[in-house]
Design an enzyme around this catalytic site. Structure first.
Site, short mmCIF file in Angstrom:
data_model
loop_
_atom_site.label_atom_id
_atom_site.label_comp_id
_atom_site.label_asym_id
_atom_site.label_seq_id
_atom_site.Cartn_x
_atom_site.Cartn_y
_atom_site.Cartn_z
N ASP A 151 0.84 -1.21 0.00
CA ASP A 151 0.00 0.00 0.00
C ASP A 151 0.88 1.27 0.00
O ASP A 151 0.56 2.26 -0.65
CB ASP A 151 -0.92 -0.01 1.23
CG ASP A 151 -1.78 -1.26 1.27
OD1 ASP A 151 -2.29 -1.65 0.20
OD2 ASP A 151 -1.93 -1.85 2.36
N HIS A 179 -5.53 -3.57 5.45
CA HIS A 179 -5.14 -3.90 4.09
C HIS A 179 -6.30 -4.50 3.31
O HIS A 179 -6.30 -5.67 2.95
CB HIS A 179 -3.93 -4.86 4.08
CG HIS A 179 -3.54 -5.26 2.68
ND1 HIS A 179 -2.98 -4.36 1.78
CD2 HIS A 179 -3.66 -6.42 2.01
CE1 HIS A 179 -2.79 -4.96 0.64
NE2 HIS A 179 -3.20 -6.22 0.73
P1 NAD Z 1 -0.44 -18.64 -4.87
O1 NAD Z 1 -1.66 -19.49 -4.92
O2 NAD Z 1 0.32 -18.42 -6.12
O3 NAD Z 1 0.58 -19.22 -3.80
C1 NAD Z 1 0.20 -19.68 -2.54
C2 NAD Z 1 1.09 -20.84 -2.19
O4 NAD Z 1 0.72 -21.27 -0.88
C3 NAD Z 1 0.92 -22.05 -3.13
O5 NAD Z 1 2.16 -22.46 -3.64
C4 NAD Z 1 0.31 -23.12 -2.24
O6 NAD Z 1 0.72 -24.43 -2.56
C5 NAD Z 1 0.83 -22.68 -0.87
N1 NAD Z 1 0.07 -23.20 0.26
C6 NAD Z 1 -1.27 -23.37 0.40
N2 NAD Z 1 -1.55 -23.87 1.60
C7 NAD Z 1 -0.38 -24.04 2.24
C8 NAD Z 1 -0.01 -24.51 3.52
N3 NAD Z 1 -0.91 -24.95 4.39
N4 NAD Z 1 1.30 -24.53 3.85
C9 NAD Z 1 2.23 -24.09 2.98
N5 NAD Z 1 1.95 -23.63 1.75
C10 NAD Z 1 0.65 -23.60 1.39
O7 NAD Z 1 -0.89 -17.25 -4.23
P2 NAD Z 1 -0.04 -15.88 -4.20
O8 NAD Z 1 -0.40 -15.06 -5.37
O9 NAD Z 1 1.39 -16.20 -3.92
O10 NAD Z 1 -0.73 -15.17 -2.91
C11 NAD Z 1 -0.53 -15.67 -1.62
C12 NAD Z 1 -1.33 -14.88 -0.61
O11 NAD Z 1 -0.83 -13.54 -0.51
C13 NAD Z 1 -2.82 -14.72 -0.95
O12 NAD Z 1 -3.60 -14.92 0.22
C14 NAD Z 1 -2.93 -13.29 -1.43
O13 NAD Z 1 -4.22 -12.76 -1.27
C15 NAD Z 1 -1.92 -12.62 -0.53
N6 NAD Z 1 -1.45 -11.30 -0.95
C16 NAD Z 1 -1.23 -10.38 0.02
C17 NAD Z 1 -0.74 -9.13 -0.30
C18 NAD Z 1 -0.47 -8.11 0.77
O14 NAD Z 1 -0.28 -6.94 0.45
N7 NAD Z 1 -0.36 -8.50 2.02
C19 NAD Z 1 -0.48 -8.80 -1.65
C20 NAD Z 1 -0.73 -9.76 -2.61
C21 NAD Z 1 -1.22 -11.03 -2.26
C1 LMR Z 2 -3.21 -6.47 -3.12
O1 LMR Z 2 -3.37 -5.47 -2.42
O2 LMR Z 2 -2.91 -6.38 -4.32
C2 LMR Z 2 -3.32 -7.83 -2.48
O3 LMR Z 2 -3.89 -7.75 -1.22
C3 LMR Z 2 -3.97 -8.87 -3.34
C4 LMR Z 2 -5.45 -8.67 -3.54
O4 LMR Z 2 -6.19 -9.64 -3.33
O5 LMR Z 2 -5.85 -7.59 -3.95
#
Ligand code: NAD
Ligand code: LMR
Length: 326
Positions: A151, A179
């Protein structure tokens, strides 16, 4: 020099974040865990000519314990991501249990590690991690954070774009709150250097910071949400913590945290009416040393703050209830 563990390392955030960590001279050892593919990701990274050694683990043979043993910082992007039409809260059903179980494993194996939660909905998953660590009797408020750096990165990027300036890094815009959507509160009135925006531009970029995640989810059309920019933002936050850990002074970043546990935080929590909120936090070698209040807000920001706090309250209690009763 620090051993770092990535949980969810084979995912779309986990993989590029692991690459950035492999490139960092502040990381001496990198441990990757996922329910799929983590050993392959580790071997791939081990062909890079930097000093750190990378190991990959799957659930079999107690891989999670092995991945966490000796770890000083654990970052968690494990779980599922949004598809078009979903809110971050829609991820709660799956991701709440993932975070509770991973936090319980951290409590058992590396209870003094920094714990950084990327997994959405961060507004609720951080309280789940905190309550799980509390239940295990190992919670240290100075070391457990929800990662909201994306953010802040968006705040700098979008204000520079609005001003037609090619250098986003010139602008520091505090982003406080939570967030997701309206809980995210960019404070353009406190931008450094100060910026002059028309009301229309201010409204547009405020909305873009709040709902920037949706732009990416829609553009990816079912293939996921923010990944590479998140890896960049996560790495920026981890680097800040590791720099502070190695003695660098005046390291300040916004992060979503349990305020009452941090010097200065109790007053902020009382003032806002919520215990969890992202504010600027100063870090030292052992983690957070001071939380800074949101400061003077414009009338516009004051109105948005009320909306953010009202929405955040429900997200926080959903996480706390899950972790304390499930
Ligand atoms: P993704 O599906 O590509 O990757 C997630 C990974 O987690 C996968 O490889 C999956 O196998 C693994 N996984 C699932 N359950 C698991 C467990 N119990 N133990 C270990 N590994 C496990 O998803 P992504 O695009 O990498 O996003 C991951 C998370 O981050 C999502 O929840 C997304 O919303 C979040 N996110 C947060 C922010 C933020 O600003 N905080 C930004 C973007 C995404
Ligand atoms: C973001 O801010 O891009 C992440 O939290 C992923 C989402 O689900 O928007």
């Amino acid at each position: 020099m620090t051993k770092v563990t990535v949980l969810g390392a084979a995912g779309q955030i986990g993989s590029p974040l692991s690459l950035l960590l492999k490139m960092s001279p502040l990381v001496s050892e990198l441990s990757l865990y996922d329910i799929v593919h983590a050993p392959g990701v580790a071997i791939d990274l081990n062909h890079i000519d930097t000093a750190s050694k990378v190991s990959g683990f799957l659930p079999a043979d107690d891989g999670l314990t092995k991945a966490l043993t000796g770890s000083e910082l654990v970052v968690i992007p494990a779980g599922i991501a949004r598809k078009p039409g979903m809110t971050r809260d829609d991820l709660f059903k799956i991701n709440a249990g993932v975070i509770r179980d991973l936090a319980a494993a951290i409590a058992k194996t590396c209870p003094t590690a920094f714990v950084l939660i990327i997994t959405n909905p961060v507004n609720s998953t951080l309280p789940i991690a905190v309550e799980t660590l509390k239940k295990a009797g190992v919670y240290n408020p100075a070391k457990v954070f929800g990662v909201t750096t994306l953010d802040v990165v968006r705040g700098s990027t979008f204000v520079a774009q609005a001003l037609g300036d090619p250098d986003p890094k010139k602008y520091k815009v505090p982003v406080v709150g939570g967030h997701s959507g309206a809980t995210i509160l960019p404070l353009f009135s406190q931008a450094k250097p100060a910026v002059t925006l028309t009301e229309k531009k201010r409204d547009e970029i405020t909305y873009r910071v709040q709902f920037g995640g949706d732009e990416i989810v829609q553009a990816k059309a079912g293939a996921g949400s923010a990944t590479t920019c998140m890896a960049y933002a996560g790495f920026r936050f981890i680097s800040a913590l590791l720099k502070a850990k190695s003695g660098e002074k005046s390291v300040i970043e916004e992060t979503y945290l349990y305020l009452p546990g941090i010097p200065g935080g109790k007053e902020i929590a009382t003032d806002l009416g919520v215990d969890y909120f992202a504010v600027p936090v100063e870090f030292g070698p052992a983690g957070a040393v001071k939380a800074y209040p949101v400061g003077a807000l414009s009338d516009y920001e004051q109105k948005l703050l009320k909306i953010a706090v009202d929405e955040l309250k429900g997200n926080i209690s959903k996480g706390v209830t899950f972790a304390t009763t499930a």
